[in-house]
Write a protein that holds these residues in place. Structure first.
Motif: not given
Lengths: 278, 359
Positions: A4, A15, B72-73, B75, B77-84, B269
């Motif tokens: 999800l 960032e 999840e990352y 490159a 998207r830069g350093q932003n990470m999508q929480p999962v 991560r």
């Protein structure tokens, strides 16, 4: 197993951009960081952020600038681990990830209207600099302000230029000591506790704020108690490995408290009976 | 909240019915020769071990997996990470009361602010069916001392084996949903309630406190025993293998790390089970370790079961399951440790209720 995508779990990374870097010592580098345009990091002196580089990991770093400077914030990073070494290779224009701010900062509302004695050891000057500069920018809110700073040797001294500025101000008493002097050093030589007996304070009206290596606290606190500073007027920031920042992972736990959420700033009276805290 | 009866002859059909709803996991004997069990996926009732001693790993593994993706990352998207949040619809059948108590401890921790979204969302996908232990599992357990041998909630359905039938307690709406379309449940008669009451009364006699101490005084005993010799003694024996924390139903410490994919541009991560018994666990950047000695780490672990969480959450974080003692390579036994601490601090009572003294 399904995945999800949730926008806010506490582990989302934002960032940020490195605006400027400057080398402070052979192992310490100062980073000025800005969030995306229009965003401001809403923090208090004494709080920290989790700094992240994708593929490398995260590390908790104290914010060392004052929140009175709103457009950016500063981090003083000592290259000691995988993440911090990787950070040292970055320059202005590079991006990093930020989570936070986390933790409880210095109790500014309680400090207002009182004299302050700030004691920093080594890299402890970094989180304390956030408070020192906040106090400088709101000087009228505080009584007599004194800063004691001790480090190993003059080469390791952080924020040298700024210290010169603080020393020149008439509304702040700044004293500095080194464990080992070099031929050019004109100041005091000895551990930081040697500065305390000669400090002139009104103990009942003074809040002492201490940040330094773990070994320093016991000795500094003993000196402050000798001067008559009440236990509930001694404030300190504890160093622990705050891995998740959310009070769950357990790395920063001392007895029943989590440094990352309940601290890192504590009143001495709160932690004095927690064996192993200091 | 109500009770129903399920005759044993229909138990197989019930498991098949559950399998139509989602994946079902239940205690399974690992090997015919050994007395080891684990929670595993089952499709038929015959695979389930209804009489089992605590599984090697507690059901914690479904609520807080050993490896779990947090973000999840990419490159691009830069350093932003999508929480999962990783989830799986699951019915967990056959959870003993000690393990239900363990899950309740995890619920408290991950509900504490800031809430752990990953845990709480995943938990919503799991349906819990408890199973009463009618007898003592083995000599390692201390559920009598911890008071976890009787059901105290934390489940959707709860099964009690009463010879040729199960008494089933339906505790939640989720539990109601589970039995809705299964025709073999019947309403209980007074005899069924009597049987249940008789079993519970018998259990009260069987499950006595394994260490003669006053449970209410345990946190005080730990506070006073901070410098007790027992910590040094078990510290000298401890191998720092972290088995005890891995198998503990209430241990939840973790490490956070990045795992890059082979392209080195994408990755995730994750959080991984960690242990306060590992030497680097309490190490800081300057290299100082706040629990460098094994004795410090053992004391910390015991305090994290019997003292610190009582202050923080008003709950013991020991469920009495006995897994830590059962798995310890150095044969450090929880009951022996508690007994020794009680002796040293003067909290041990004789059967007559007198305080034990070493003289």
């Amino acid at each position: 197993m399904d995945k999800l995508l949730i926008s806010h779990t506490g582990y989302e990374v934002k960032e940020a951009t490195i605006v400027r870097t400057s080398r402070l010592t052979s192992q310490d580098k100062l980073f000025e960081i800005a969030l995306p345009e229009g965003e401001i990091l809403d923090f208090e002196p004494g709080q920290f952020v989790e700094v992240s580089l994708r593929g490398v990991g995260e590390a908790p770093i104290s914010i060392c600038s004052s929140p009175t400077h709103r457009n950016s914030f500063e981090l003083c990073v000592r290259a000691v681990g995988r993440l911090t070494r990787a950070l040292h290779r970055l320059e202005a224009g590079d991006n990093i990830g930020i989570r936070g701010p986390f933790g409880v900062g210095f109790p500014i509302t309680k400090l207002i209207g009182h004299d302050l004695l700030m004691v920093a050891g080594g890299i402890g000057i970094a989180p304390l600099r956030s408070l020192i500069n906040y106090v400088m920018d709101n000087r009228r809110d505080f009584g007599k302000v004194q800063v004691l700073f001790g480090c190993k040797n003059p080469q390791n001294m952080l924020f040298k230029d700024e210290i010169t500025t603080w020393q020149q101000r008439l509304d702040v008493n700044f004293s500095c000591t080194v464990d080992e002097a070099d031929p050019e050093w004109m100041g005091n030589v000895g551990v930081i506790t040697t500065l305390i007996p000669n400090v002139d304070i009104d103990p009942e009206n003074t809040f002492a704020v201490i940040v330094g290596p773990p070994v320093m606290y016991r000795f500094v606190i003993a000196e402050l108690l000798k001067k008559g500073v009440p236990e509930e007027h001694i404030v300190l920031s504890l160093e622990r490995h705050m891995k998740c920042g959310l009070g769950k992972c357990g790395h920063c736990q001392i007895h029943d408290i989590y440094c990352c959420q309940d601290g890192p700033v504590f009143f001495y009276s709160r932690i004095k009976n927690l064996k192993g805290a200091i | 909240m109500r009770y129903l009866v399920l005759q044993k002859e229909h138990f197989g059909a019930f498991i098949e019915h559950l399998n139509l709803i989602s994946k079902v996991v239940a205690p399974v004997r690992k090997d015919q020769k050994t007395n080891q069990f684990s929670f595993e996926e089952v499709s038929q009732a015959e695979e389930i071990a209804l009489n089992y001693i605590p599984t090697i790993l507690p059901p914690k593994k479904y609520f807080m997996p050993q490896y779990e993706t947090l973000a999840e990352y990419d490159a691009s998207r830069g350093q932003n990470m999508q929480p999962v949040v990783e989830v799986e619809k699951l019915i967990l059948f056959g959870v003993h009361t000690c393990d239900l108590a363990g899950i309740q401890c995890l619920n408290v921790v991950f509900n504490d602010r800031p809430k752990d979204i990953n845990y709480l969302i995943r938990k919503g996908y799991i349906t819990l069916i408890g199973l009463e232990c009618n007898n003592y599992c083995d000599s390692f357990a201390s559920c009598g001392l911890m008071g976890t041998f009787l059901p105290q909630g934390g489940y959707d359905l709860f099964f009690t084996d009463l010879n040729d039938y199960f008494m089933v307690h339906i505790a939640t709406q989720k539990g109601e949903e589970l039995i809705k379309n299964f025709q073999f449940f019947t309403d209980p008669a007074p005899k069924h309630f009597k049987d249940l009451q008789h079993l519970r009364e018998k259990k009260q006699d069987t499950f006595e406190p394994e260490v003669p101490i006053d449970r209410n005084l345990i946190p005080k005993m730990f506070a006073e025993g901070f410098e007790a010799k027992v910590w040094e003694e078990i510290g000298n024996r401890c191998l720092s293998c972290a088995n005890c924390t891995n198998v503990c139903p209430t241990c939840y410490c973790f490490d956070v790390m990045d795992v890059p994919n082979l392209d080195l541009k994408t990755g995730k991560r994750i959080r991984v089970w960690d242990s306060c018994q590992n030497e680097p666990f309490a190490k800081i950047a300057s290299g100082e370790s706040f629990r460098a000695l094994r004795s410090d780490r053992k004391r910390h672990r015991f305090n994290r079961k019997f003292s610190y969480p009582v202050k923080r959450y008003n709950k013991f974080f020991c469920t009495g399951c006995g897994r830590c003692s059962r798995t310890c390579m150095a044969k450090i036994d929880l009951k022996e440790t508690i007994t020794q601490l009680a002796q040293e601090t003067g909290y041990l009572h004789t059967k007559e209720g007198k305080v034990w003294t070493s003289s």
